[in-house]
Design an enzyme around this catalytic site. Structure first.
Site, short mmCIF file in Angstrom:
data_model
loop_
_atom_site.label_atom_id
_atom_site.label_comp_id
_atom_site.label_asym_id
_atom_site.label_seq_id
_atom_site.Cartn_x
_atom_site.Cartn_y
_atom_site.Cartn_z
N GLY A 81 0.84 -1.20 0.00
CA GLY A 81 0.00 0.00 0.00
C GLY A 81 0.86 1.24 0.00
N PHE A 82 0.81 1.99 1.08
CA PHE A 82 1.57 3.23 1.24
C PHE A 82 1.25 4.22 0.13
CE2 PHE A 82 3.92 -0.08 3.41
CZ PHE A 82 4.09 0.48 4.66
N HIS A 83 -0.06 4.41 -0.08
CA HIS A 83 -0.51 5.39 -1.07
C HIS A 83 -1.97 5.74 -0.80
CE1 HIS A 83 -1.60 1.55 -3.04
NE2 HIS A 83 -2.66 2.23 -3.48
N ALA A 84 -2.44 6.75 -1.51
CA ALA A 84 -3.84 7.15 -1.51
C ALA A 84 -4.23 7.40 -2.96
CB ALA A 84 -4.05 8.41 -0.67
#
Length: 135
Positions: free
Chosen positions: A48-51
């Site tokens: 992940g580590f995102h938007a």
């Protein structure tokens, strides 16, 4: 501020087993344009580590379990997904991190649009700046 929602998916079935139907604009709150799944994640690996600026997603753990940290720029919440009858709505402008994948984890993700790299926010500081305008 985006609302973090767990969606209980209706389970159908009988003595033969269970069935969960996923229907866009019904029990999934958008038209489904892309489906993908994550599996075989190695121990200790986080993802992940995102938007996303516009994309909405629903994550469903079909097998095993994993943890999510959801961050709207104001508040962080942690969730454990471990049931194929529950989905986590990942709304727009939600920084999300997934970790602690069990060996047998299969994470299904339903997305409201096709892949578009321009929709990703991959830098947390940039996300925080944009989230202040969004909230």
């Amino acid at each position: 501020m985006s609302l973090i929602t767990l969606i209980d998916l209706p389970v159908l079935g009988d003595e033969r087993g269970s069935l969960v139907a996923l229907e866009g604009n019904k029990n999934i709150p958008f038209e489904i344009k892309r489906v993908y799944y994550i599996y075989g994640t190695q121990k200790g690996v986080a993802r992940g580590f995102h938007a996303h600026k516009e994309l909405k997603q629903v994550a469903i753990c079909l097998s095993g379990s994993c943890r999510f940290v959801m961050d709207d720029g104001v508040k962080k919440n942690e969730f454990i997904l471990n049931s194929p009858s529950q989905g986590l709505l990942i709304d727009v402008m939600q920084w999300h991190e997934m970790y602690d994948f069990s060996e047998d984890c299969i994470l299904l993700v339903l997305a409201s649009d096709f892949y578009d790299e321009a929709d990703y926010i991959r830098n947390y500081d940039s996300f925080m700046k944009l989230s202040k305008r969004h909230n």
